[in-house]
Design an enzyme around this catalytic site. Structure first.
Site, mmCIF file in Angstrom:
data_model
loop_
_atom_site.group_PDB
_atom_site.id
_atom_site.type_symbol
_atom_site.label_atom_id
_atom_site.label_comp_id
_atom_site.label_asym_id
_atom_site.label_seq_id
_atom_site.Cartn_x
_atom_site.Cartn_y
_atom_site.Cartn_z
ATOM 1 C CG ASP A 20 -1.850 1.218 1.235
ATOM 2 O OD1 ASP A 20 -1.641 2.160 0.426
ATOM 3 O OD2 ASP A 20 -2.785 1.237 2.062
ATOM 4 C CG HIS A 135 -5.161 12.682 10.566
ATOM 5 N ND1 HIS A 135 -5.452 13.960 10.152
ATOM 6 C CD2 HIS A 135 -3.875 12.450 10.175
ATOM 7 C CE1 HIS A 135 -4.391 14.478 9.531
ATOM 8 N NE2 HIS A 135 -3.424 13.583 9.530
ATOM 9 C CG ASP A 172 1.151 16.384 10.982
ATOM 10 O OD1 ASP A 172 1.799 15.387 11.327
ATOM 11 O OD2 ASP A 172 0.508 16.448 9.909
ATOM 12 C CG HIS A 174 -1.278 15.545 6.813
ATOM 13 N ND1 HIS A 174 -0.083 14.953 7.155
ATOM 14 C CD2 HIS A 174 -1.470 15.296 5.489
ATOM 15 C CE1 HIS A 174 0.437 14.362 6.089
ATOM 16 N NE2 HIS A 174 -0.379 14.558 5.059
ATOM 17 C CG ASP A 265 3.622 15.593 8.334
ATOM 18 O OD1 ASP A 265 3.614 16.598 9.070
ATOM 19 O OD2 ASP A 265 2.708 14.731 8.357
ATOM 20 C CE1 TYR A 305 4.213 9.411 8.366
ATOM 21 C CE2 TYR A 305 3.735 11.607 7.504
ATOM 22 C CZ TYR A 305 3.400 10.545 8.315
ATOM 23 O OH TYR A 305 2.278 10.600 9.097
#
Ligand code: Q9C
Ligand code: ZN
Length: 676
Positions: A20, A135, A172, A174, A265, A305
Site C-alpha cells: 500500500d 486524525h 504537522d 496535515h 511532515d 516521513y
C-alpha cells in the site's frame, strides 16, 4: 531534570503487512532512526527517560466510543486478510496485530508526559510515539491514527488537574481534523493548526480545514485554521504564522498548558508536506512556545516521513526543550505572498473573537486568493521520478545545512553576570558564572577615550567588565550575560559595546534601548546596527535601521509591539548579538523585561547581553538572569487591551517599514505613501 522523553520500544512493532504505497511511509524506522539520532547527539542522555505505559480503557474513553474501543481491541486477534479488510473501512489506515498495543502505549505516553509536567517532575517533554493521533476521531481511525493521543491528554489534563485553558498547537503538515471535531464546541481548548490545503485539493480534502472554520457554539474562535494554499512554505512563512497569528492569540488566551501535535511532515524533504522549513525552525517554534504557560510544553510526535529530516527536526525540538539556544534560521526571511494571504484570511476570520486582531483593522489589499501559482513550486506526484529526486535533493541539502549547524559549538557557559552593587542582594540561579574578569587595561583605555563619561573610575571598571563579557559571547565561551551600568555612563557604554562587537567579528548587532538612552550621534547607519528605542510616546523610523517606538501602556500593547514589530524586525535583521539596554526610568515591569529578553534570545541564537541600570531592583536582575539562563519567563499578568494610541503608533511604523522589513507584513504589500 528539565525535559522528559517518553518512549517504548514496543511501539516499533506495528508495520504494514501488505502492499500500500499510501501507508508504507508510516514505518517503524521513524522511531528507531529518531531515537538513534537523539542518542548520537547526546540529547536522550540529558532527558528524563520514561518508559511509556498503556492508556486504560477509561482513559481512552475520554475521547473514543466504547464500540470503537472494543473493535480496536479485537484487531489483535485478526489475521492479515481480516486486518486488511478492516483497514479498508477507513481512510489511509493500516492495522497490524500489534497496532492496538502500540496505540495504547502512544496514548499512555501522552498521559505520562502530561502527568510529569503537571506534577512538576519536569518542565516539559516529548513523547516519541506511533501510531500518531491527530486524525483519529471518536469512532474512527484515520490518516495512520488510531487513538487521538493529544486529545486524550488534553481531556485528562482538564479532568485530573482541572485545567481551564489548554492550547494545542498542531504543526504537522496535515489538518488534525480529529482534534478539531473533539473540541470544536469547547472554549477551554484552543486548537491551532496550519496545514497543506491547496484550496481543498489536498488530503483530507475537507471544507472545514479552511480558515473560516472557527469552532461551534461557545467554542467559536477557539478553532484556528491556517491553510497553506501552496507547497514550498519555509522558515519565514512559519515564523510569520507564529508571530502574526498564533502568538497574539496564545497570549490573549493565556494557556495553563501547551500541547504540541508535533508532526515533522511540515519539514524539508518530507514527501507528504513538500514544504521547505529546515530543522532549526522547529527549535525556534518550540522556544517561542516556551514563553507560554510557564513553559509547560508537552510535544507528541504525529507525522514526519523523511527519516533524516524527521530525526534532525526532533533533535532540534528536544534541544529547545532542554533550554539550549537555537541555531540561527537559515535562508532569507521573506514570507511568500501566498502565505501572507493565508495569514490575512485567518486573522480576518478570527477578528470577531480576539481583540488582538480587531484593533489592527483589516488590511486593504489582496484580492480574494486565486489559484495562480506564478513562479511557485507545484506539487509533485507521489511515486514519480521527480518526487524521488526531490527527496534525494532534500537529503543532500540537509546534510550540508547540518554540517554548518553543528560545526558551531554550543558555548560551555549559558550565562555570565558582571554586576557591581546588585550582586549582594541578588538571588542568582545556581550554576551562573559570576565574572570577575575584565578586558585588558590598555584595551579598555583605548575604548574609554571615545567618551568623557568613561574616564571616571567606576564607569571605567564597568566598561572593562562589559568588554570582557562581550568577548566571551563573541568567542562562543558564553551564550548570554548581564551587566550593571550606571546612569551617566550607560549610553556611552552601549555605544562602545556596539562598536566593539562590530570590530570583533559580529556582522549585525541589534540594540534594543529602553528608557533614557540616546542613539549614539555618529553611529554609522550602514546596516550593521539596528537600533530600536522604546520610550515615551515616540513613534518614528528615522531610517530602516534607527527606529523609535513608544512605551506601551498595557500588556496588550506591549505584546503587540513585541510580536508585530520587535520580533519581526529581529528575524528580518538576523543579528549575531542583541544588546538589551534598560536605561534609567525604562518603565518596563520585571515580567515584561523578562519576556522581552526571553523572546529576543530566540532570533539571536541565545546571544543577548542585558545591560541593566544599577538603580534597578535585584528582582529585575534576578528574573533576567533566570530567562537568560534558559528558564521560562513569569506570566505577564492579566491581558489588557492595547490603547488606540499604541495601536496607531504600531500601524504607523509598520506602514513605514514593511516594504523594507518583510517580516512585518501581515498581508501583501500596501505600497501606500511612506513606504519604499
Ligand atoms: N498524498 C499523519 O501525518 N495520505 N497522517 C495522504 C496524500 C494520508 C498523514 C495522501 C496521510 C496521513 C499523522
Ligand atoms: Zn501529518
Amino acid at each position: 531534570m528539565k525535559t522528559a522523553l517518553v518512549y517504548h520500544e514496543d511501539m516499533t512493532a506495528a508495520r504494514l503487512l501488505w502492499e500500500d504505497p499510501e501507508c508504507e511511509i508510516e514505518c517503524p524506522e521513524r522511531l528507531t532512526t529518531t531515537l538513534g539520532r537523539l542518542q548520537q547527539r547526546g540529547l536522550q542522555q540529558r532527558c528524563l527517560w520514561m518508559a511509556a505505559r498503556e492508556a486504560s480503557e477509561a482513559e481512552l474513553g475520554l475521547v473514543h466510543s466504547p464500540e470503537y474501543l472494543a473493535l480496536m481491541r479485537r484487531t489483535q486477534a485478526l489475521d492479515t486478510g481480516e486486518l486488511q479488510a478492516l483497514s479498508g473501512q477507513y481512510d489511509a489506515v493500516y492495522f497490524h496485530p500489534s497496532t492496538f498495543h502500540c496505540a495504547c502505549l502512544a496514548a499512555g505516553a501522552g498521559l505520562q508526559l502530561v502527568d510529569a509536567v503537571l506534577t512538576g517532575a519536569v518542565h516539559n517533554g516529548l513523547a516519541l510515539v506511533r501510531p500518531p493521533g491527530h486524525h483519529s476521531q471518536r469512532a474512527a481511525a484515520n490518516g495512520f491514527c488510531v487513538f487521538n493521543n493529544v486529545a486524550i491528554a488534553a481531556k485528562h489534563a482538564q479532568q485530573k488537574y482541572g485545567l481551564r485553558r489548554i492550547l494545542i498547537v498542531d504543526w504537522d503538515v496535515h489538518h488534525g481534523q480529529g482534534i478539531q471535531y473533539i473540541f470544536e464546541d469547547d472554549p477551554s481548548v484552543l486548537y491551532f493548526s496550519w496545514h497543506r490545503y491547496e484550496h481543498g485539493r489536498f488530503w483530507p480534502y475537507l471544507r472545514e480545514s479552511d480558515a473560516d472554520a472557527v469552532g461551534q457554539g461557545r467554542g467559536r474562535g477557539f478553532t484556528v485554521n491556517l491553510p497553506w494554499n501552496q507547497v514550498g512554505m519555509g522558515n519565514a512563512d512559519y515564523m510569520a504564522a507564529f508571530l502574526h497569528v498564533l502568538l497574539p492569540l496564545a497570549f490573549e488566551f493565556d494557556p495553563e498548558l501547551v500541547l504540541v501535535s508535533a508532526g515533522f511532515d511540515s519539514a524539508i524533504g518530507d514527501p507528504e508536506g513538500q514544504m521547505l522549513a529546515t530543522p532549526e525552525c522547529f527549535a525556534h517554534l518550540t522556544q517561542l512556545l516556551q514563553v507560554l504557560a510557564g513553559g509547560r510544553v508537552c510535544a507528541m510526535l504525529e507525522g514526519g516521513y523523511h527519516l533524516e529530516s524527521l530525526s534532525e527536526s526532533v533533535c532540534m525540538t528536544v534541544q529547545a526543550l532542554l533550554g539550549d539556544p537555537a541555531p540561527p534560521l537559515s535562508g532569507t526571511m521573506v514570507p511568500q505572498r501566498s502565505a501572507l494571504e493565508s495569514i490575512q484570511h485567518v486573522r480576518a476570520a478570527q477578528a470577531p473573537y480576539w481583540t488582538s486582531f480587531q484593533q489592527q483593522g483589516s488590511s486593504p489589499i489582496l484580492s480574494s486568493s486565486t489559484c495562480s501559482s506564478e513562479g511557485r513550486p507545484s506539487p509533485l506526484l507521489p511515486g514519480g521520478p521527480e518526487f524521488k529526486a526531490a527527496a534525494a535533493q532534500a537529503t543532500a541539502a540537509l546534510r550540508a545545512l547540518l554540517d554548518k549547524l553543528y560545526c558551531r559549538p554550543m558555548p560551555p557557559v549559558r550565562m555570565a553576570v558582571a554586576l557591581t552593587e546588585l550582586d549582594a542582594a541578588l538571588v542568582l540561579p545556581p550554576d551562573v558564572l559570576c565574572q570577575d574578569g575584565s578586558a585588558p587595561q590598555e584595551e579598555t583605555q583605548a575604548w574609554a577615550r571615545l567618551h568623557k563619561a568613561l574616564a571616571k573610575d567606576k564607569a571605567f571598571t564597568t566598561l572593562g567588565k562589559v568588554l570582557y563579557l562581550l568577548d566571551g559571547i563573541l568567542n562562543e565561551q558564553v551564550s548570554s550575560g548581564i551587566a550593571a551600568t550606571l546612569a551617566p555612563a550607560a549610553a556611552a557604554i552601549l555605544d562602545v559595546a556596539i562598536r566593539y562587537s562590530l570590530s570583533r567579528g559580529a556582522q549585525r548587532v541589534l540594540c534594543v534601548a529602553v528608557g533614557q538612552l540616546d542613539h549614539p550621534l555618529d553611529l554609522a547607519d550602514d546596516g550593521r546596527n539596528l537600533w530600536l528605542t522604546i520610550r515615551g510616546k515616540e513613534a518614528a523610523a528615522l531610517s530602516m535601521f534607527h527606529i523609535s517606538m513608544p512605551l506601551p501602556g498595557t500588556t496588550g500593547g506591549f505584546l503587540n509591539f513585541i510580536l508585530a514589530l520587535v520580533l519581526p524586525l529581529a528575524y528580518g535583521f538576523q543579528p549575531d548579538l542583541v544588546l538589551l539596554a534598560l536605561g534609567p526610568a525604562h518603565g518596563l515591569q520585571d515580567s515584561q523585561a523578562a519576556l522581552l529578553a526571553a523572546l529576543l534570545q530566540v532570533p539571536a541564537g541565545g546571544r543577548v547581553l542585558a545591560l541593566v541600570d544599577e538603580e534597578s531592583t535585584p528582582q529585575l536582575a534576578g528574573v533576567l538572569a533566570q530567562v537568560l539562563q534558559g528558564e521560562e519567563p513569569p506570566n505577564l499578568g492579566p491581558f489588557c487591551v492595547a490603547s488606540p494610541e499604541d495601536m496607531q503608533a504600531l500601524m504607523h511604523l509598520r506602514g513605514q517599514l514593511e516594504s523594507q522589513w518583510k517580516m512585518l507584513q501581515v498581508a501583501g504589500e500596501t505600497g501606500g505613501p511612506g513606504s519604499g
